[in-house]
Scaffold this motif. Sequence first.
Motif, PDB file in Angstrom:
ATOM      1  N   GLU A 120       0.814  -1.215   0.000  1.00 19.34           N
ATOM      2  CA  GLU A 120       0.000   0.000   0.000  1.00 19.34           C
ATOM      3  C   GLU A 120       0.852   1.272   0.000  1.00 19.34           C
ATOM      4  OE1 GLU A 120      -4.398   0.962   1.803  1.00 19.34           O
ATOM      5  OE2 GLU A 120      -2.982  -0.176   3.035  1.00 19.34           O
ATOM      6  N   GLU A 121       1.852   1.316   0.889  1.00 21.17           N
ATOM      7  CA  GLU A 121       2.670   2.517   1.012  1.00 21.17           C
ATOM      8  C   GLU A 121       3.463   2.783  -0.260  1.00 21.17           C
ATOM      9  OE1 GLU A 121       6.199   4.370   3.898  1.00 21.17           O
ATOM     10  OE2 GLU A 121       5.059   2.596   4.546  1.00 21.17           O
ATOM     11  N   LYS A 122       4.046   1.732  -0.826  1.00 18.28           N
ATOM     12  CA  LYS A 122       4.851   1.890  -2.043  1.00 18.28           C
ATOM     13  C   LYS A 122       4.003   2.432  -3.190  1.00 18.28           C
ATOM     14  CE  LYS A 122       8.017  -1.075  -3.400  1.00 18.28           C
ATOM     15  NZ  LYS A 122       8.717  -2.280  -3.942  1.00 18.28           N
ATOM     16  N   ILE A 123       2.815   1.868  -3.372  1.00 17.75           N
ATOM     17  CA  ILE A 123       1.956   2.299  -4.467  1.00 17.75           C
ATOM     18  C   ILE A 123       1.475   3.726  -4.256  1.00 17.75           C
ATOM     19  CG2 ILE A 123      -0.332   1.905  -5.507  1.00 17.75           C
ATOM     20  CD1 ILE A 123       0.330  -1.092  -5.470  1.00 17.75           C
ATOM     21  N   GLN A 124       1.153   4.076  -3.011  1.00 20.65           N
ATOM     22  CA  GLN A 124       0.731   5.457  -2.750  1.00 20.65           C
ATOM     23  C   GLN A 124       1.874   6.445  -3.005  1.00 20.65           C
ATOM     24  OE1 GLN A 124      -0.100   6.749   1.270  1.00 20.65           O
ATOM     25  NE2 GLN A 124      -1.585   8.265   0.577  1.00 20.65           N
TER      26      GLN A 124
END
Length: 496
Positions: A120-124
Amino acid sequence: MCENYIIAIDQGTTSSRAILFDKKGHIKNVAQMEFAQIFPKSGWVEHDPELIWESQSKVLNEILDGLNDNQSIAGIGITNQRETAVVWDKKTGKPIYNAIVWQDRRTAAYCRELIEQGLEEKIQEKTGLIIDSYFSATKVKWILDHVDGAREKATHGDLAFGTIDSYLIWKLTGGKVHITDVTNASRTMLYNIHTLTWDKELLELFDIPEAMLPEVKSCSEVYAHTSEEVIKRKIPIAGIAGDQQAALFGQLCTEPGMVKNTYGTGCFLLMNIGSKPILSKNKLLSTVAWKIGDRVDYALEGSVFIAGAVIQWLRDELKLIKNAQETHEIASSVDSTGGVVFIPAFAGLGAPYWNPEARGTLLGLSRGSSKAHIVRAALESIAYQNYDVIEAMQADSGEQIKELRVDGGAANNNFLMQFQADLLACSVIRPKVTETTAMGAAFLAGLAVGYWKDTDEIKTLWQEDVTFQGEPSDGLNENLASWHKAIKAVENWTKS
């Protein structure tokens, strides 16, 4: 003396339109055609891309056929339903599967897997988006995984992927041009909004060959000309923006802190945040607002999946109303909802909840609950969802919203607009021309071909029609508490 116009192609979720604008920003002609919605399974939503093209070409030709010999078109601007994904064969031009619509939830389980993998964090950080089936990437992956021979064709470079703007431009140019713009690219979950490039790591993650992707352009430049074999005229295609970014530009929210809300099938709130993206801590999206020349502007966005669609549901499925216009009178006939709370989560809940499993729910019904209570609760549900998005937006940006510019079909409902103003304790401003999505596309195209000199000239064209001044009452806090209690009840139900 020759009269010159701009045409905006406005390809939406339920209809295709073409709108003719003059130099003063006035609408001179409109052509519209609805097309079929396809619901193969619960939570699945599709469109026939060829039907979209057929409807769009018909309305475009209707506008062109209405011109006389002294009238010409300076350029075409395109705005479109975003995130809806089309994959077609480059050789035949034929779609290999129906377009998977932004509302579609078939990849929700796969998205949960990605979240569980800690992505989630990487994609955001890369895209400004949260992981959700709303966006295009998982739709494209699904098509490649489920259509026989698709992945092999894609690997060999024989397939093209595009959002609706890309597909329309492909068709308008006779299959010669495969492009998109930065706003639509930023909604795919494949585009890095910092480097402004397709992200190779994300393409590998979703197993999508780069050869499928369109070239990414700015929002305002001459990209190509229409094929005379297709529409009998050679016209510059000079503006592209996803519908909500186009509406932000059409509302002239060109300064940081300015906010618009489009009340369409869903509700889409965007705040201009200037030349640097802000990654949300409150489950909003960071997205490209537009790119004009070398300058890129960004926006915070909160998407409400079901807004005007709930009014259609009252009309078409429940038969409680004959038309959308009468909801104002029906809702105003009672002082409150009588305790009824409506959560219109037909396609899950969008920002700031992001619960794809949620479904529409009516709570607080009693024997005395009437049609008027349900209609009022439905209208209020639209305003409550927007309130929650605005609260998140203010927290992320540090800006207190004093003014909300509104457009879209439901923005013409005075009951809803006044209730929204009261709820937000701010001014809600409806412009004289509420077709701001199409107007934004027209402005972008007009700037590219010199129809309008610059944004300062365009700003003089925007005119206020009605301002609804917020008048908060003591009962609103109690109503908000009931709304949030109902949201928790729906979320608890999805866990069982």
